[in-house]
Design a protein around this motif. Structure first.
Motif, PDB file in Angstrom:
ATOM      1  N   SER A   4       0.841  -1.200   0.000  1.00 18.88           N
ATOM      2  CA  SER A   4       0.000   0.000   0.000  1.00 18.88           C
ATOM      3  C   SER A   4       0.875   1.250   0.000  1.00 18.88           C
ATOM      4  CB  SER A   4      -0.941   0.004   1.192  1.00 18.88           C
ATOM      5  OG  SER A   4      -0.229  -0.014   2.408  1.00 18.88           O
ATOM      6  N   ARG A   5       2.008   1.187   0.667  1.00 21.40           N
ATOM      7  CA  ARG A   5       2.913   2.343   0.707  1.00 21.40           C
ATOM      8  C   ARG A   5       3.371   2.707  -0.702  1.00 21.40           C
ATOM      9  NH1 ARG A   5       6.334   5.209   4.278  1.00 21.40           N
ATOM     10  NH2 ARG A   5       5.698   4.014   6.081  1.00 21.40           N
ATOM     11  N   SER A   6       3.722   1.712  -1.508  1.00 13.24           N
ATOM     12  CA  SER A   6       4.214   2.006  -2.855  1.00 13.24           C
ATOM     13  C   SER A   6       3.109   2.582  -3.739  1.00 13.24           C
ATOM     14  CB  SER A   6       4.830   0.766  -3.492  1.00 13.24           C
ATOM     15  OG  SER A   6       3.858  -0.218  -3.744  1.00 13.24           O
ATOM     16  N   VAL A   7       1.890   2.109  -3.603  1.00 14.52           N
ATOM     17  CA  VAL A   7       0.773   2.629  -4.389  1.00 14.52           C
ATOM     18  C   VAL A   7       0.500   4.082  -4.016  1.00 14.52           C
ATOM     19  CG1 VAL A   7      -1.711   2.428  -4.810  1.00 14.52           C
ATOM     20  CG2 VAL A   7      -0.287   0.379  -4.738  1.00 14.52           C
ATOM     21  N   PHE A   8       0.455   4.377  -2.739  1.00 18.98           N
ATOM     22  CA  PHE A   8       0.129   5.718  -2.285  1.00 18.98           C
ATOM     23  C   PHE A   8       1.287   6.693  -2.465  1.00 18.98           C
ATOM     24  CE2 PHE A   8      -3.310   3.369  -0.431  1.00 18.98           C
ATOM     25  CZ  PHE A   8      -4.380   4.258  -0.451  1.00 18.98           C
ATOM     26  N   SER A   9       2.513   6.199  -2.473  1.00 16.20           N
ATOM     27  CA  SER A   9       3.667   7.096  -2.600  1.00 16.20           C
ATOM     28  C   SER A   9       3.749   7.748  -3.974  1.00 16.20           C
ATOM     29  CB  SER A   9       4.968   6.362  -2.280  1.00 16.20           C
ATOM     30  OG  SER A   9       5.228   5.378  -3.246  1.00 16.20           O
ATOM     31  N   ASP A  10       3.006   7.258  -4.943  1.00 16.30           N
ATOM     32  CA  ASP A  10       2.938   7.914  -6.252  1.00 16.30           C
ATOM     33  C   ASP A  10       2.333   9.314  -6.143  1.00 16.30           C
ATOM     34  OD1 ASP A  10       4.035   5.706  -7.492  1.00 16.30           O
ATOM     35  OD2 ASP A  10       2.113   4.933  -8.221  1.00 16.30           O
ATOM     36  N   PHE A  11       1.653   9.607  -5.029  1.00 12.71           N
ATOM     37  CA  PHE A  11       0.945  10.872  -4.875  1.00 12.71           C
ATOM     38  C   PHE A  11       1.596  11.806  -3.872  1.00 12.71           C
ATOM     39  CE2 PHE A  11      -1.812   7.608  -6.396  1.00 12.71           C
ATOM     40  CZ  PHE A  11      -2.304   8.197  -7.547  1.00 12.71           C
ATOM     41  N   GLY A  12       2.680  11.383  -3.259  1.00 16.40           N
ATOM     42  CA  GLY A  12       3.389  12.254  -2.327  1.00 16.40           C
ATOM     43  C   GLY A  12       4.188  11.463  -1.315  1.00 16.40           C
ATOM     44  N   HIS A  13       4.723  12.184  -0.355  1.00 14.36           N
ATOM     45  CA  HIS A  13       5.559  11.584   0.683  1.00 14.36           C
ATOM     46  C   HIS A  13       4.679  10.908   1.737  1.00 14.36           C
ATOM     47  CE1 HIS A  13       8.998  11.048   3.294  1.00 14.36           C
ATOM     48  NE2 HIS A  13       8.253  11.504   4.273  1.00 14.36           N
ATOM     49  N   VAL A  14       4.754   9.577   1.814  1.00 16.42           N
ATOM     50  CA  VAL A  14       3.977   8.807   2.790  1.00 16.42           C
ATOM     51  C   VAL A  14       4.759   8.772   4.103  1.00 16.42           C
ATOM     52  CG1 VAL A  14       3.025   6.547   3.368  1.00 16.42           C
ATOM     53  CG2 VAL A  14       2.858   7.404   1.025  1.00 16.42           C
ATOM     54  N   LEU A  15       4.156   9.333   5.143  1.00 14.81           N
ATOM     55  CA  LEU A  15       4.785   9.337   6.463  1.00 14.81           C
ATOM     56  C   LEU A  15       4.626   7.995   7.150  1.00 14.81           C
ATOM     57  CD1 LEU A  15       3.591  12.819   7.746  1.00 14.81           C
ATOM     58  CD2 LEU A  15       5.816  12.226   6.748  1.00 14.81           C
ATOM     59  N   ASP A  16       3.457   7.379   6.965  1.00 13.89           N
ATOM     60  CA  ASP A  16       3.163   6.136   7.655  1.00 13.89           C
ATOM     61  C   ASP A  16       2.042   5.414   6.923  1.00 13.89           C
ATOM     62  OD1 ASP A  16       3.399   4.251   9.732  1.00 13.89           O
ATOM     63  OD2 ASP A  16       1.809   5.194  10.883  1.00 13.89           O
ATOM     64  N   SER A  17       2.071   4.094   6.932  1.00 11.36           N
ATOM     65  CA  SER A  17       0.964   3.299   6.400  1.00 11.36           C
ATOM     66  C   SER A  17       0.787   2.085   7.309  1.00 11.36           C
ATOM     67  CB  SER A  17       1.228   2.867   4.962  1.00 11.36           C
ATOM     68  OG  SER A  17       2.339   2.021   4.878  1.00 11.36           O
ATOM     69  N   LEU A  18      -0.455   1.735   7.544  1.00 12.57           N
ATOM     70  CA  LEU A  18      -0.769   0.652   8.468  1.00 12.57           C
ATOM     71  C   LEU A  18      -2.009  -0.082   7.997  1.00 12.57           C
ATOM     72  CD1 LEU A  18      -0.338  -0.736  11.275  1.00 12.57           C
ATOM     73  CD2 LEU A  18      -1.834   1.030  12.205  1.00 12.57           C
ATOM     74  N   VAL A  19      -1.895  -1.384   7.796  1.00 11.49           N
ATOM     75  CA  VAL A  19      -3.052  -2.240   7.495  1.00 11.49           C
ATOM     76  C   VAL A  19      -3.464  -2.864   8.819  1.00 11.49           C
ATOM     77  CG1 VAL A  19      -3.860  -4.282   6.271  1.00 11.49           C
ATOM     78  CG2 VAL A  19      -2.272  -2.700   5.144  1.00 11.49           C
ATOM     79  N   MET A  20      -4.715  -2.694   9.179  1.00 11.40           N
ATOM     80  CA  MET A  20      -5.221  -3.247  10.436  1.00 11.40           C
ATOM     81  C   MET A  20      -5.388  -4.753  10.293  1.00 11.40           C
ATOM     82  SD  MET A  20      -5.139  -0.512  12.031  1.00 11.40           S
ATOM     83  CE  MET A  20      -5.741  -1.074  13.591  1.00 11.40           C
ATOM     84  N   ARG A  21      -4.917  -5.492  11.299  1.00  9.50           N
ATOM     85  CA  ARG A  21      -4.937  -6.954  11.259  1.00  9.50           C
ATOM     86  C   ARG A  21      -5.667  -7.519  12.481  1.00  9.50           C
ATOM     87  NH1 ARG A  21      -2.517  -8.739   7.070  1.00  9.50           N
ATOM     88  NH2 ARG A  21      -0.960  -7.501   6.031  1.00  9.50           N
ATOM     89  N   ASP A  22      -6.279  -8.687  12.276  1.00  9.27           N
ATOM     90  CA  ASP A  22      -6.934  -9.404  13.362  1.00  9.27           C
ATOM     91  C   ASP A  22      -5.864  -9.866  14.342  1.00  9.27           C
ATOM     92  OD1 ASP A  22      -7.763 -12.276  14.461  1.00  9.27           O
ATOM     93  OD2 ASP A  22      -9.600 -11.116  14.090  1.00  9.27           O
ATOM     94  N   ARG A  23      -6.071  -9.615  15.609  1.00 12.55           N
ATOM     95  CA  ARG A  23      -5.032  -9.957  16.596  1.00 12.55           C
ATOM     96  C   ARG A  23      -4.822 -11.451  16.774  1.00 12.55           C
ATOM     97  NH1 ARG A  23      -7.573  -7.214  21.658  1.00 12.55           N
ATOM     98  NH2 ARG A  23      -9.527  -7.126  20.573  1.00 12.55           N
TER      99      ARG A  23
END
Length: 67
Positions: A4-23
């Motif tokens: 997801s970071r690589s997809v979103f980084s096409d639009f600017g500087h990504v500070l953080d990315s987090l996919v929520m996961r089942d514990r």
């Protein structure tokens, strides 16, 4: 699987990315968060990516609401 970071980084500087996961299982819960360095970059990502496909799933991209 696409980062997801690589997809979103096409639009600017990504500070953080987090996919929520089942514990218990570690499986994705189907949503996540991406933080950009400014609102203009976030808006560009929202306009470009909302409703597109990511790893075979249609994604919704919007500004997160505070709890």
């Amino acid at each position: 699987m696409t980062s997801s970071r690589s997809v979103f980084s096409d639009f600017g500087h990504v500070l953080d990315s987090l996919v929520m996961r089942d514990r218990d299982t570690g499986d994705s819960r189907g949503f996540g968060f991406v933080s950009f360095s400014n609102a203009q970059e976030a808006d560009a990502a929202i306009r470009a990516l909302n409703g597109t496909q990511l790893d075979g799933h249609k994604i919704t991209v919007k500004v997160a609401n505070a709890r």
